[in-house]
Design an enzyme around this catalytic site. Structure first.
Site, PDB file in Angstrom:
ATOM      1  N   PHE A  76      40.501  39.487  18.176  1.00 31.23           N
ATOM      2  CA  PHE A  76      39.481  40.052  17.297  1.00 31.23           C
ATOM      3  C   PHE A  76      39.366  39.110  16.098  1.00 31.23           C
ATOM      4  O   PHE A  76      40.362  38.531  15.661  1.00 31.23           O
ATOM      5  CB  PHE A  76      39.831  41.476  16.842  1.00 31.23           C
ATOM      6  CG  PHE A  76      38.749  42.046  15.965  1.00 31.23           C
ATOM      7  CD1 PHE A  76      37.538  42.430  16.525  1.00 31.23           C
ATOM      8  CD2 PHE A  76      38.906  42.123  14.594  1.00 31.23           C
ATOM      9  CE1 PHE A  76      36.505  42.899  15.721  1.00 31.23           C
ATOM     10  CE2 PHE A  76      37.874  42.592  13.786  1.00 31.23           C
ATOM     11  CZ  PHE A  76      36.679  42.981  14.352  1.00 31.23           C
ATOM     12  N   THR A  77      38.164  38.974  15.583  1.00 34.00           N
ATOM     13  CA  THR A  77      37.888  37.952  14.553  1.00 34.00           C
ATOM     14  C   THR A  77      38.881  37.949  13.385  1.00 34.00           C
ATOM     15  O   THR A  77      39.570  36.959  13.160  1.00 34.00           O
ATOM     16  CB  THR A  77      36.460  38.128  14.008  1.00 34.00           C
ATOM     17  OG1 THR A  77      36.287  39.489  13.641  1.00 34.00           O
ATOM     18  CG2 THR A  77      35.423  37.752  15.057  1.00 34.00           C
ATOM     19  N   ASP A 120      46.676  47.073  17.734  1.00 33.02           N
ATOM     20  CA  ASP A 120      45.479  47.146  16.913  1.00 33.02           C
ATOM     21  C   ASP A 120      44.854  48.466  17.345  1.00 33.02           C
ATOM     22  O   ASP A 120      44.202  48.556  18.383  1.00 33.02           O
ATOM     23  CB  ASP A 120      44.559  45.957  17.197  1.00 33.02           C
ATOM     24  CG  ASP A 120      43.276  46.038  16.383  1.00 33.02           C
ATOM     25  OD1 ASP A 120      42.953  47.138  15.899  1.00 33.02           O
ATOM     26  OD2 ASP A 120      42.597  45.008  16.250  1.00 33.02           O
ATOM     27  N   TYR A 148      47.785  58.271  -9.949  1.00 35.79           N
ATOM     28  CA  TYR A 148      48.146  56.887  -9.622  1.00 35.79           C
ATOM     29  C   TYR A 148      49.338  56.845  -8.673  1.00 35.79           C
ATOM     30  O   TYR A 148      49.415  56.011  -7.787  1.00 35.79           O
ATOM     31  CB  TYR A 148      48.473  56.125 -10.905  1.00 35.79           C
ATOM     32  CG  TYR A 148      48.585  54.621 -10.692  1.00 35.79           C
ATOM     33  CD1 TYR A 148      47.434  53.843 -10.608  1.00 35.79           C
ATOM     34  CD2 TYR A 148      49.829  54.003 -10.584  1.00 35.79           C
ATOM     35  CE1 TYR A 148      47.520  52.469 -10.411  1.00 35.79           C
ATOM     36  CE2 TYR A 148      49.928  52.630 -10.390  1.00 35.79           C
ATOM     37  CZ  TYR A 148      48.771  51.869 -10.308  1.00 35.79           C
ATOM     38  OH  TYR A 148      48.866  50.516 -10.104  1.00 35.79           O
ATOM     39  N   PHE A 192      29.698  33.822  12.018  1.00 38.61           N
ATOM     40  CA  PHE A 192      28.668  34.764  12.470  1.00 38.61           C
ATOM     41  C   PHE A 192      28.088  35.613  11.339  1.00 38.61           C
ATOM     42  O   PHE A 192      26.960  36.066  11.423  1.00 38.61           O
ATOM     43  CB  PHE A 192      29.212  35.664  13.598  1.00 38.61           C
ATOM     44  CG  PHE A 192      30.428  36.460  13.206  1.00 38.61           C
ATOM     45  CD1 PHE A 192      31.687  35.914  13.326  1.00 38.61           C
ATOM     46  CD2 PHE A 192      30.309  37.746  12.724  1.00 38.61           C
ATOM     47  CE1 PHE A 192      32.818  36.643  12.966  1.00 38.61           C
ATOM     48  CE2 PHE A 192      31.415  38.487  12.359  1.00 38.61           C
ATOM     49  CZ  PHE A 192      32.681  37.932  12.476  1.00 38.61           C
ATOM     50  N   LYS A 200      36.788  53.232  11.895  1.00 32.49           N
ATOM     51  CA  LYS A 200      36.361  53.556  13.255  1.00 32.49           C
ATOM     52  C   LYS A 200      36.906  54.926  13.657  1.00 32.49           C
ATOM     53  O   LYS A 200      36.337  55.925  13.288  1.00 32.49           O
ATOM     54  CB  LYS A 200      36.805  52.457  14.239  1.00 32.49           C
ATOM     55  CG  LYS A 200      35.985  51.177  14.112  1.00 32.49           C
ATOM     56  CD  LYS A 200      36.618  50.180  13.189  1.00 32.49           C
ATOM     57  CE  LYS A 200      35.970  48.825  13.246  1.00 32.49           C
ATOM     58  NZ  LYS A 200      36.842  47.753  12.825  1.00 32.49           N
ATOM     59  N   ARG A 215      27.921  38.757  20.058  1.00 30.54           N
ATOM     60  CA  ARG A 215      29.348  38.579  20.275  1.00 30.54           C
ATOM     61  C   ARG A 215      29.448  37.529  21.385  1.00 30.54           C
ATOM     62  O   ARG A 215      29.451  37.838  22.555  1.00 30.54           O
ATOM     63  CB  ARG A 215      30.019  39.894  20.705  1.00 30.54           C
ATOM     64  CG  ARG A 215      30.453  40.758  19.513  1.00 30.54           C
ATOM     65  CD  ARG A 215      31.542  40.078  18.703  1.00 30.54           C
ATOM     66  NE  ARG A 215      32.005  40.860  17.546  1.00 30.54           N
ATOM     67  CZ  ARG A 215      32.016  40.397  16.293  1.00 30.54           C
ATOM     68  NH1 ARG A 215      31.527  39.223  15.991  1.00 30.54           N
ATOM     69  NH2 ARG A 215      32.525  41.123  15.327  1.00 30.54           N
TER      70      ARG A 215
END
Ligand SMILES: *Cc1c(COP(=O)(O)O)cnc(C)c1O
Length: 474
Positions: free
Chosen positions: A124-125, A215, A72, A449, A258, A382
């Site tokens: 970006f969303t 980002d 933990y 979307f 990613k 998009r």
């Protein structure tokens, strides 16, 4: 002769693909309300919906799952992840999060005050959603070229320094908690930012005491483009370029799904100790202890390895090469795509592909649905649907770019799969005038979307006129 490059890995385990008939696909598409997000993956042949969390892990990563330390507190796997981020990215402080948006949530909450402005090189969303939920207005400061799918520019993700400067002049630096720079820019088509531009943004921001937060989702891909296209970097390793890139920022949010080559995870990294201490408090509230942040020990172990594998020069050359392999076939067939080809995806220009449709007929959504119907290849819209509605007027935001994204998962498909995708798109292009637009029959209030439902606008309810359809894969 240009020598071709093969996958820099071999296959140890395989997953059988599902291959439905045209009629089965049609039924599946109907059930999904013509939204590719709502199609069952069991009904998809080649899944190019996203490169997020769809990576194939290496044998080393799979092996490491067994050595994950599930303690933990003070987990050995956390220590290994922290060292990997420090060594490969160069940031001082690291906090694990369940994925990228967990880091965005914490960063936005800590840095944004009501009435602030957060400039970014296109939105970006989830990033913009977190900024707006915390009271900020997003301001697009990307160069104009990024909004034109036909313009060729080696670094189409660059920040327009003039736009950033005029925002600072207009609202004042104290209303700008940080500049968010995406490397690469997902919504512009996976377009990179040059090192020179990153340096300029950083210098301008430092002069005004504004932080720069990356980002960093696809930062390794960005580093590869710098190696390929920017003077003075051709002989450098991607690893060293990446580290230099990150030095022109004060921290980053990262989606491990990613460029860290794992299926889940993320982190928030920074150099400012005070921000780190405040962030740590919020990690406990939203994610978990600062030594796991919503990830299992084994997830962190796999991510630590993925972070290092991603900066292997052979891996990244093939990765970008495979995306280009698909894109080049489409260019050769005169299919309108965003150029130059980006790092993680090929983007079809749906307005040029379906010029007979108005943007309100959702051409990108219709094209994505038609591609699935034709060959079982799943892509995503998009464009106007992803852009949502204006908070004040309630009107559709109408982005210049109305795109279908064919996103290539990392290390998952071979170039033969890319050939199948290209064939289907080329055939659809030949019969493009038989594809009709869509109407939205259900609209969710946020991030529409994901769950919106549609129906074809044709009189007989067919998306592709039946008399023209050709049976492709059965
Ligand atoms: C995926 C992504 C995010 C969010 O990361 P998640 O891990 O999906 O939460 C943020 N920015 C960009 C550019 C992305 O592509």
């Amino acid at each position: 002769m240009a020598r071709r490059i093969a996958e820099p890995y071999k296959i140890k385990s395989v997953e059988t693909l599902s291959m439905l008939s045209y009629d089965e696909r049609k039924e599946s598409l109907n059930r999904a309300g013509y939204n590719t997000f709502l199609i069952d993956s069991a009904d998809v042949y080649i899944d190019l919906l996203t490169d997020s969390g769809t990576t194939a892990m290496s044998d080393e990563q799979w092996g490491a799952l067994m050595t994950g330390d599930e303690a933990y507190a003070g987990s050995k796997s956390w220590k290994r992840l922290e060292s990997a981020v420090r060594e490969v990215y160069g940031y001082q402080y690291v906090l694990p999060t369940h994925q990228g948006r967990g880091a965005e949530n914490i960063l936005s909450q800590l840095k944004i005050k009501q009435g602030d402005y957060v400039p970014g090189n296109m939105y970006f969303t989830t990033t913009r959603a977190h900024q707006e939920m915390n009271g900020a207005t997003f301001v697009d400061i990307i160069i104009d070229e990024a909004h034109d799918p036909a313009v060729d520019h080696p670094f189409k993700g660059n920040v327009d320094i003039g736009k950033l400067q005029s925002l600072i002049d207009k609202v004042g630096a104290d209303k700008i908690p940080y500049v968010c720079v995406a490397v690469t820019v997902n919504l512009a088509g996976g377009q990179p930012v040059s090192m020179e531009n990153l340096k300029e943004v950083y210098e301008l921001c430092k002069a005004h005491k504004i932080d720069v937060m990356f980002d960093a989702t696809r930062c390794v891909e960005n580093a590869y483009f710098i190696k390929e296209r920017e003077d003075g970097y051709e002989d450098r390793t991607v690893a060293s370029i990446l580290k230099e890139m990150m030095s022109y920022s004060d921290g980053c949010t990262m989606s491990g799904k990613k460029d860290c080559l794992v299926n889940i995870g993320g982190f928030l990294a920074m150099n400012d100790e005070e921000l780190y201490i405040r962030s740590r408090e919020l990690v406990v509230v939203y994610e978990g202890m600062p030594s796991y942040g919503g990830m299992a020990g084994r997830d962190m172990e796999a991510m630590a390895i993925g972070i290092r594998e991603a900066v292997d020069d052979h891996y990244i050359a093939h990765r970008i090469g495979q995306v280009r392999y698909l894109g080049q076939q489409l260019i050769d067939a005169n299919i309108p795509i965003v150029q130059p080809i980006g790092g993680h995806a090929v983007f079809l220009d749906a307005r040029a592909f379906l010029p007979h449709l108005q943007q309100e007929d959702f051409p990108a959504q219709a094209l994505a649905a038609a591609l699935y119907l034709d060959s079982g290849v799943r892509s995503m819209e998009r464009g106007i649907i992803s852009a949502g509605r204006n908070n004040e007027t309630g009107e559709h935001n109408k982005p210049n770019l109305e795109l279908v994204r064919l996103t290539i998962p990392r290390r998952v498909y071979t170039n033969n799969h890319m050939d199948v995708v290209a064939d289907s798109i080329i055939e659809l292009y030949e019969k493009r005038e038989t594809i009709c637009g869509l109407k939205m029959v259900y609209e969710p209030p946020t991030l529409r979307f994901f769950n919106a439902r549609f129906a074809p606008l044709s009189e007989n309810g067919e998306l592709i006129s039946e008399e023209n359809r050709k049976m492709t894969i059965n």
